[in-house]
Structure formats: structure tokens, C-alpha cells
Scaffold this motif. Sequence first.
Motif, PDB file in Angstrom:
ATOM      1  N   GLU A   1      -0.784  -0.496   7.364  1.00  0.00           N
ATOM      2  CA  GLU A   1      -2.090  -1.285   7.558  1.00  0.00           C
ATOM      3  C   GLU A   1      -2.824  -0.664   8.555  1.00  0.00           C
ATOM      4  O   GLU A   1      -2.454  -0.052   9.618  1.00  0.00           O
ATOM      5  CB  GLU A   1      -1.812  -2.822   7.964  1.00  0.00           C
TER       6      GLU A   1
ATOM      7  N   ARG B   1       0.988  -1.271   0.021  1.00  0.00           N
ATOM      8  CA  ARG B   1      -0.115  -0.159  -0.093  1.00  0.00           C
ATOM      9  C   ARG B   1       0.761   1.219  -0.011  1.00  0.00           C
ATOM     10  O   ARG B   1       1.597   1.348   0.934  1.00  0.00           O
ATOM     11  CB  ARG B   1      -0.855  -0.160   1.360  1.00  0.00           C
TER      12      ARG B   1
ATOM     13  N   SER C   1      -2.341   0.633  -4.401  1.00  0.00           N
ATOM     14  CA  SER C   1      -1.370  -0.149  -4.066  1.00  0.00           C
ATOM     15  C   SER C   1      -0.447  -0.104  -5.267  1.00  0.00           C
ATOM     16  O   SER C   1      -0.559   0.509  -5.984  1.00  0.00           O
ATOM     17  CB  SER C   1      -1.980  -1.550  -3.785  1.00  0.00           C
TER      18      SER C   1
END
Length: 81
Positions: free
Chosen positions: A62, A15, A73
Motif C-alpha cells: 500500500e 494489489r 489488483s
Amino acid sequence: MSLGENSNKFKIGDRVSGIFTQSWITGEPTQQNWVSTLGSPLNGLLAEFVVLPEEGVVHVPEGALVLGGRMPSIDQFQIHR
């Protein structure tokens, strides 16, 4: 999507987010930094795919709250070094 062959900071599926001022990594801002801003004069991130230098992208932890959509991403960026 891809990573540049010399890219070692990211992997497919990470990410990530592009930083607004691509050339301003540390220190005081300079006029030279302002010519590397996303959206103007450089193209912004409202695109299906973008190409950014590895130094112009950061990891997104996260669990980070994302407003207005999903966090991109690495499969949406082409990162080169």
C-alpha cells in the motif's frame, strides 16, 4: 477473475504485479530463466486479463508509487498453482 483452487499466497482484492522473468525466483540467472520473460517469448501484461502462476506474482505494498496508471489488483489476474 479467480484464484486457482490451490493458491494460498493471495486473496481477491490484493494489489499485485507480475514479475518480468516468471521462472527466475532466486539465484543466478540461467538461459532457462530467459525463456519465461513476459513480453517475449511469453505474452506480456498489456492485456485486460492475464493468467500467471502464483510464483510469478508479487504483492505490491500500500502506498507504492504507481507511474503511468493504476496498479493491477488480483481481480485482473487469474493466478494458479
